[in-house]
Design an enzyme around this catalytic site. Sequence first.
Site, PDB file in Angstrom:
ATOM      1  N   CYS A  15     -10.494  -4.571   0.362  1.00 33.18           N
ATOM      2  CA  CYS A  15     -11.533  -3.545   0.408  1.00 33.18           C
ATOM      3  C   CYS A  15     -12.396  -3.607  -0.853  1.00 33.18           C
ATOM      4  O   CYS A  15     -12.074  -4.296  -1.826  1.00 33.18           O
ATOM      5  CB  CYS A  15     -10.888  -2.165   0.556  1.00 33.18           C
ATOM      6  SG  CYS A  15     -10.233  -1.506  -0.984  1.00 33.18           S
ATOM      7  N   ASN A  74       0.837  -1.191   0.000  1.00 30.48           N
ATOM      8  CA  ASN A  74       0.000   0.000   0.000  1.00 30.48           C
ATOM      9  C   ASN A  74       0.879   1.249   0.000  1.00 30.48           C
ATOM     10  O   ASN A  74       1.967   1.274   0.592  1.00 30.48           O
ATOM     11  CB  ASN A  74      -1.030  -0.009   1.146  1.00 30.48           C
ATOM     12  CG  ASN A  74      -0.458  -0.248   2.509  1.00 30.48           C
ATOM     13  OD1 ASN A  74       0.522  -0.968   2.678  1.00 30.48           O
ATOM     14  ND2 ASN A  74      -1.060   0.364   3.512  1.00 30.48           N
ATOM     15  N   CYS A  98      -4.099   0.608  -2.359  1.00 37.34           N
ATOM     16  CA  CYS A  98      -3.916  -0.650  -1.633  1.00 37.34           C
ATOM     17  C   CYS A  98      -2.842  -1.530  -2.286  1.00 37.34           C
ATOM     18  O   CYS A  98      -2.561  -1.408  -3.485  1.00 37.34           O
ATOM     19  CB  CYS A  98      -5.214  -1.440  -1.625  1.00 37.34           C
ATOM     20  SG  CYS A  98      -6.532  -0.687  -0.676  1.00 37.34           S
ATOM     21  N   CYS A 134     -10.656  -2.729  -4.236  1.00 35.41           N
ATOM     22  CA  CYS A 134      -9.812  -3.804  -4.765  1.00 35.41           C
ATOM     23  C   CYS A 134     -10.649  -4.955  -5.307  1.00 35.41           C
ATOM     24  O   CYS A 134     -10.291  -5.580  -6.313  1.00 35.41           O
ATOM     25  CB  CYS A 134      -8.845  -4.291  -3.687  1.00 35.41           C
ATOM     26  SG  CYS A 134      -7.572  -3.065  -3.324  1.00 35.41           S
ATOM     27  N   GLU A 163       0.406   5.302   0.648  1.00 37.07           N
ATOM     28  CA  GLU A 163      -0.548   6.309   1.136  1.00 37.07           C
ATOM     29  C   GLU A 163      -0.145   7.717   0.708  1.00 37.07           C
ATOM     30  O   GLU A 163       0.937   7.943   0.163  1.00 37.07           O
ATOM     31  CB  GLU A 163      -0.658   6.194   2.657  1.00 37.07           C
ATOM     32  CG  GLU A 163      -1.181   4.821   3.067  1.00 37.07           C
ATOM     33  CD  GLU A 163      -1.531   4.705   4.536  1.00 37.07           C
ATOM     34  OE1 GLU A 163      -1.041   5.522   5.346  1.00 37.07           O
ATOM     35  OE2 GLU A 163      -2.285   3.770   4.876  1.00 37.07           O
ATOM     36  N   GLU A 222      -3.071  -4.637  -3.101  1.00 37.32           N
ATOM     37  CA  GLU A 222      -3.629  -5.469  -4.175  1.00 37.32           C
ATOM     38  C   GLU A 222      -3.620  -4.718  -5.501  1.00 37.32           C
ATOM     39  O   GLU A 222      -3.236  -5.240  -6.543  1.00 37.32           O
ATOM     40  CB  GLU A 222      -5.070  -5.878  -3.849  1.00 37.32           C
ATOM     41  CG  GLU A 222      -5.240  -6.700  -2.592  1.00 37.32           C
ATOM     42  CD  GLU A 222      -5.513  -5.865  -1.334  1.00 37.32           C
ATOM     43  OE1 GLU A 222      -4.859  -4.811  -1.159  1.00 37.32           O
ATOM     44  OE2 GLU A 222      -6.367  -6.291  -0.536  1.00 37.32           O
TER      45      GLU A 222
END
Length: 137
Positions: free
Chosen positions: A92, A46, A57, A95, A48, A59
């Site tokens: 999430c 991830n 993310c 994703c 940010e 993924e």
Amino acid sequence: MSEPFDGTTLLDLARSARDLAYAPYSRFQVGAALQTTDGSVFAGCNVENAAYGLCNCAERTALFSAIAAGYKPGDFIAIAVIADTPEPVTPCGSCRQVLAELCLGDMPVLLANTAGARRQTTVGSLLPEGFRLAPSA
Ligand SMILES: O=c1ccn([C@H]2C[C@H](O)[C@@H](CO)O2)c(=O)[nH]1
Ligand SMILES: [Zn+2]
């Protein structure tokens, strides 16, 4: 017949990718590893941002890296995801939507936590009846 991917190896790669996470805001590090049909693996963490909505993310980092390297929807056979959660981490909604766009519904998704718990599900079970315009991967 054994599976065409090694879940333990893929999870190890996801665990290493997690160490690279840029997560100064949430302090929640996530790693992913995506295997292609030709045996390549794309890792992701991830990433940010101070503008929180821009956080990406693990993924999606892995999936977007593979697409940017020339792989096409359907070229993927498994993805592993790991984080420090009480139960194996679960992707999430964003994703799940991206997974549904780029991967076959029956593609295995290996979910794990850093303590060693793991389980396996599929892209289709993570997002039943998901929205799509493009034909299935
Ligand atoms: O499956 C998940 C869930 C969360 N995150 C990231 C997004 C954000 O950077 C941090 C906290 O939500 O974890 C992932 O990378 N993958
Ligand atoms: Zn996500």
